[in-house]
Write a protein that holds these residues in place. Structure first.
Motif, PDB file in Angstrom:
ATOM      1  N   LEU A  35      19.515  -0.109  42.619  1.00 22.87           N
ATOM      2  CA  LEU A  35      20.087  -1.389  41.966  1.00 22.87           C
ATOM      3  C   LEU A  35      20.573  -0.967  40.604  1.00 22.87           C
ATOM      4  N   ARG A  36      19.746  -0.019  39.873  1.00 19.73           N
ATOM      5  CA  ARG A  36      20.226   0.511  38.623  1.00 19.73           C
ATOM      6  C   ARG A  36      21.477   1.391  38.778  1.00 19.73           C
ATOM      7  N   TYR A  37      21.331   2.428  39.760  1.00 17.24           N
ATOM      8  CA  TYR A  37      22.425   3.113  39.950  1.00 17.24           C
ATOM      9  C   TYR A  37      23.679   2.367  40.148  1.00 17.24           C
ATOM     10  N   LEU A  38      23.725   0.956  41.162  1.00 19.43           N
ATOM     11  CA  LEU A  38      24.820   0.532  41.179  1.00 19.43           C
ATOM     12  C   LEU A  38      25.312  -0.045  40.055  1.00 19.43           C
ATOM     13  N   GLN A  39      24.521  -0.701  39.336  1.00 22.59           N
ATOM     14  CA  GLN A  39      24.795  -1.453  38.035  1.00 22.59           C
ATOM     15  C   GLN A  39      25.835  -0.721  37.365  1.00 22.59           C
ATOM     16  N   ILE A  40      25.530   0.585  37.051  1.00 20.74           N
ATOM     17  CA  ILE A  40      26.230   1.428  36.239  1.00 20.74           C
ATOM     18  C   ILE A  40      27.563   1.890  36.584  1.00 20.74           C
ATOM     19  N   LYS A  41      27.718   1.600  38.090  1.00 18.14           N
ATOM     20  CA  LYS A  41      29.078   1.892  38.734  1.00 18.14           C
ATOM     21  C   LYS A  41      29.764   0.601  38.893  1.00 18.14           C
ATOM     22  N   VAL A  42      29.525  -0.476  39.070  1.00 15.40           N
ATOM     23  CA  VAL A  42      30.272  -1.800  39.564  1.00 15.40           C
ATOM     24  C   VAL A  42      30.994  -2.002  38.528  1.00 15.40           C
ATOM     25  N   HIS A  43      32.219  -2.487  38.704  1.00 16.16           N
ATOM     26  CA  HIS A  43      33.185  -3.039  37.517  1.00 16.16           C
ATOM     27  C   HIS A  43      32.815  -4.371  37.136  1.00 16.16           C
ATOM     28  N   HIS A  44      32.773  -4.797  35.865  1.00 11.96           N
ATOM     29  CA  HIS A  44      32.332  -5.685  35.104  1.00 11.96           C
ATOM     30  C   HIS A  44      33.017  -7.023  35.800  1.00 11.96           C
ATOM     31  N   ARG A  62      45.746   3.002  35.149  1.00  9.62           N
ATOM     32  CA  ARG A  62      44.691   2.909  34.054  1.00  9.62           C
ATOM     33  C   ARG A  62      45.381   1.598  33.326  1.00  9.62           C
ATOM     34  N   ARG A  63      46.525   1.168  33.894  1.00 11.81           N
ATOM     35  CA  ARG A  63      46.969   0.015  33.327  1.00 11.81           C
ATOM     36  C   ARG A  63      46.373  -1.485  33.814  1.00 11.81           C
ATOM     37  N   ALA A  64      45.706  -1.181  34.920  1.00  8.21           N
ATOM     38  CA  ALA A  64      44.917  -2.280  35.171  1.00  8.21           C
ATOM     39  C   ALA A  64      43.554  -2.522  34.426  1.00  8.21           C
ATOM     40  N   GLU A  65      42.743  -3.569  34.493  1.00  8.49           N
ATOM     41  CA  GLU A  65      41.568  -3.786  33.576  1.00  8.49           C
ATOM     42  C   GLU A  65      40.648  -2.470  34.186  1.00  8.49           C
ATOM     43  N   ILE A  66      40.370  -2.138  32.679  1.00 13.08           N
ATOM     44  CA  ILE A  66      39.320  -0.899  32.795  1.00 13.08           C
ATOM     45  C   ILE A  66      37.942  -1.452  32.772  1.00 13.08           C
ATOM     46  N   SER A  67      36.859  -0.966  33.387  1.00 19.09           N
ATOM     47  CA  SER A  67      35.551  -1.191  33.372  1.00 19.09           C
ATOM     48  C   SER A  67      34.757  -1.061  32.057  1.00 19.09           C
ATOM     49  N   ARG A  68      34.063  -2.108  31.664  1.00 17.07           N
ATOM     50  CA  ARG A  68      33.386  -1.876  30.428  1.00 17.07           C
ATOM     51  C   ARG A  68      32.120  -1.054  30.532  1.00 17.07           C
ATOM     52  N   GLY A  72      31.448   6.478  27.897  1.00 21.08           N
ATOM     53  CA  GLY A  72      32.304   6.869  26.660  1.00 21.08           C
ATOM     54  C   GLY A  72      31.648   8.042  25.941  1.00 21.08           C
ATOM     55  N   GLY A  73      32.698   8.825  25.199  1.00 26.77           N
ATOM     56  CA  GLY A  73      32.303   9.902  24.515  1.00 26.77           C
ATOM     57  C   GLY A  73      32.324  11.314  25.438  1.00 26.77           C
ATOM     58  N   LYS A  74      32.875  11.236  26.435  1.00 26.09           N
ATOM     59  CA  LYS A  74      33.067  12.358  27.109  1.00 26.09           C
ATOM     60  C   LYS A  74      34.420  12.983  27.257  1.00 26.09           C
ATOM     61  N   LEU A  75      34.874  14.310  27.622  1.00 29.81           N
ATOM     62  CA  LEU A  75      35.926  14.819  27.886  1.00 29.81           C
ATOM     63  C   LEU A  75      36.409  14.369  29.328  1.00 29.81           C
ATOM     64  N   PHE A  76      35.452  14.553  30.143  1.00 33.81           N
ATOM     65  CA  PHE A  76      35.702  14.515  31.569  1.00 33.81           C
ATOM     66  C   PHE A  76      34.892  13.549  32.503  1.00 33.81           C
ATOM     67  N   ASN A  77      35.221  13.200  33.445  1.00 35.46           N
ATOM     68  CA  ASN A  77      34.724  12.412  34.676  1.00 35.46           C
ATOM     69  C   ASN A  77      34.017  11.251  34.018  1.00 35.46           C
ATOM     70  N   TRP A  78      34.832  10.414  33.479  1.00 38.76           N
ATOM     71  CA  TRP A  78      34.289   9.265  32.823  1.00 38.76           C
ATOM     72  C   TRP A  78      35.268   7.923  33.189  1.00 38.76           C
ATOM     73  N   GLU A  79      36.366   8.164  33.793  1.00 34.99           N
ATOM     74  CA  GLU A  79      36.975   7.127  34.380  1.00 34.99           C
ATOM     75  C   GLU A  79      36.463   6.526  35.553  1.00 34.99           C
ATOM     76  N   ARG A  80      36.511   5.477  35.844  1.00 34.54           N
ATOM     77  CA  ARG A  80      35.934   4.548  37.019  1.00 34.54           C
ATOM     78  C   ARG A  80      37.185   3.790  37.481  1.00 34.54           C
ATOM     79  N   PRO A  81      37.180   3.224  38.799  1.00 36.95           N
ATOM     80  CA  PRO A  81      38.167   2.445  39.367  1.00 36.95           C
ATOM     81  C   PRO A  81      38.241   1.329  38.263  1.00 36.95           C
ATOM     82  N   THR A  82      39.666   0.863  38.345  1.00 34.43           N
ATOM     83  CA  THR A  82      39.967  -0.261  37.563  1.00 34.43           C
ATOM     84  C   THR A  82      40.172  -1.358  38.573  1.00 34.43           C
TER      85      THR A  82
END
Length: 355
Positions: A35-44, A62-68, A72-82
């Motif tokens: 559940l903790r793994y899922l909570q950090i992945k699922v869009h708010h 990236r024009r759709a709503e970005i997950s909270r 942050g603070g990373k160059l790479f692999n930080w964007e998640r589904p919108t």
């Protein structure tokens, strides 16, 4: 690699499939950790309110709503589904890959099931081949026999004074190491599963002669403690087929202290790795979604490929560190030491000039 809305949905004729929650009690992660793994992945928007329907599609937007919950603070692999709300219906837009869209549908359905909410309204629609190709073909670098290092922790592997040139969804830095042209290539979004194979295919088209993938892999042998060793190899089972490739590292990496080798197996989603799956693959050493497709693409393109990964979790035995607590200080510290080892092995491999 942002695609216009008409590109994202053009020709979307694939079937809409149900995304059912997995059997949590049978999974290799305990329910609390899963559940903790899922909570950090699922869009708010999924976590905070109910929806009449939730559909996951392939569409990097990236024009759709970005997950909270993006890291942050990373160059790479930080964007998640919108996500994009249409009245009481939610459209979730994942980077267009077959494995990633399916994986994210399972993530949402399982999260809803674990939190006592209906999940029978969650579906996913696999992206069409033309869309999958168009997304990766936006990668455009001038390569001439370069070694391309792609994946995770690149900001720590590249030279400290690296200047990153940005493209649509990715960035790269070119350097010379022991006389070899090297390109460090990172993506802001996840290159999950089959997407990673298409990235290798595209890099071969652009002129790369070798690709090295640096990332994280799960161990299937119970004695390997997470974040203490590195993994490498030259073979993976992909859809039941054994795939081998021309290993960039040869025997060099496995001869180094703290590097484990063995037969890898490709899995399209962590959610599918339950105890029955583990029993069927007990003779294998590692699992992740990308290594197999990347190795197969390199083999088919006639270029070299190698992987050197941090062993980040263990499916066969519960350890304090797993995929649910990757941001814990001790995990970060241990992984930083292993990234230093990866950097040293890469440097020494090129210095050996056994290319």
């Amino acid at each position: 690699m942002s695609l216009a809305p008409d590109q994202m949905l053009a020709g979307s004729t694939s079937a809409v499939l149900p995304a059912a929650p997995i059997d949590v009690d049978g999974h290799t992660m305990s329910p609390g950790r899963l559940l903790r793994y899922l909570q950090i992945k699922v869009h708010h928007l999924v976590q905070e309110q109910p929806w009449d329907s939730i559909r996951v599609i392939g569409g990097y937007d990236r024009r759709a709503e970005i997950s909270r919950y993006e890291k942050g603070g990373k160059l790479f692999n930080w964007e998640r589904p919108t996500a994009e709300a249409h009245g009481r219906d939610l459209l979730v837009k994942a980077f267009p890959g077959t494995d990633y869209v399916h994986h994210y549908g399972l993530i949402i359905a399982t999260y809803l099931g674990m939190t006592g909410r209906p999940a029978d309204n969650v579906t996913y629609q696999l992206p069409d081949p033309a869309l999958r190709r168009a997304a990766v073909e936006q990668l455009n670098l001038g390569l001439d026999g370069d070694l391309v290092i792609v994946g995770w922790a690149l900001e720590h592997l590249a030279p400290a004074d690296a200047v990153w040139t940005r493209g649509p969804g990715y960035a790269w830095h070119r350097a010379t190491m022991h006389g070899r042209r090297v390109v460090y290539l990172g993506f802001r979004h996840s290159i999950w599963g089959d997407v990673a194979g298409r990235v290798v295919h595209r890099l071969a088209e652009l002129g790369a002669s070798d690709v090295v993938y640096v990332g994280k892999v799960g161990a299937l042998a119970p004695q390997i403690e997470p974040n203490t060793m590195l993994a490498t190899g030259n073979a993976s089972f992909v859809d039941g087929e054994l795939v081998t490739w021309n290993d960039f590292f040869g025997d060099f990496a496995v001869a180094q202290p703290g590097v484990h080798t063995g037969l890898h197996v490709t899995s399209p989603s962590i959610l599918l790795e339950n105890r029955d799956w583990l029993a069927r693959h007990a003779e294998h050493a590692f699992v992740d979604p990308e290594i197999g497709p990347m190795g197969a693409a390199a083999r088919n393109a006639g270029i070299g490929f190698g992987y050197l990964h941090v062993i980040s979790n263990n499916l066969a035995r519960h350890y304090p560190a797993d995929l649910s607590n990757e941001r814990h200080g001790d995990v970060v510290r241990r992984r930083a030491l292993l990234v230093g080892r990866i950097r040293d092995i890469l440097t020494n491999r090129l210095a050996a000039r056994v290319i």
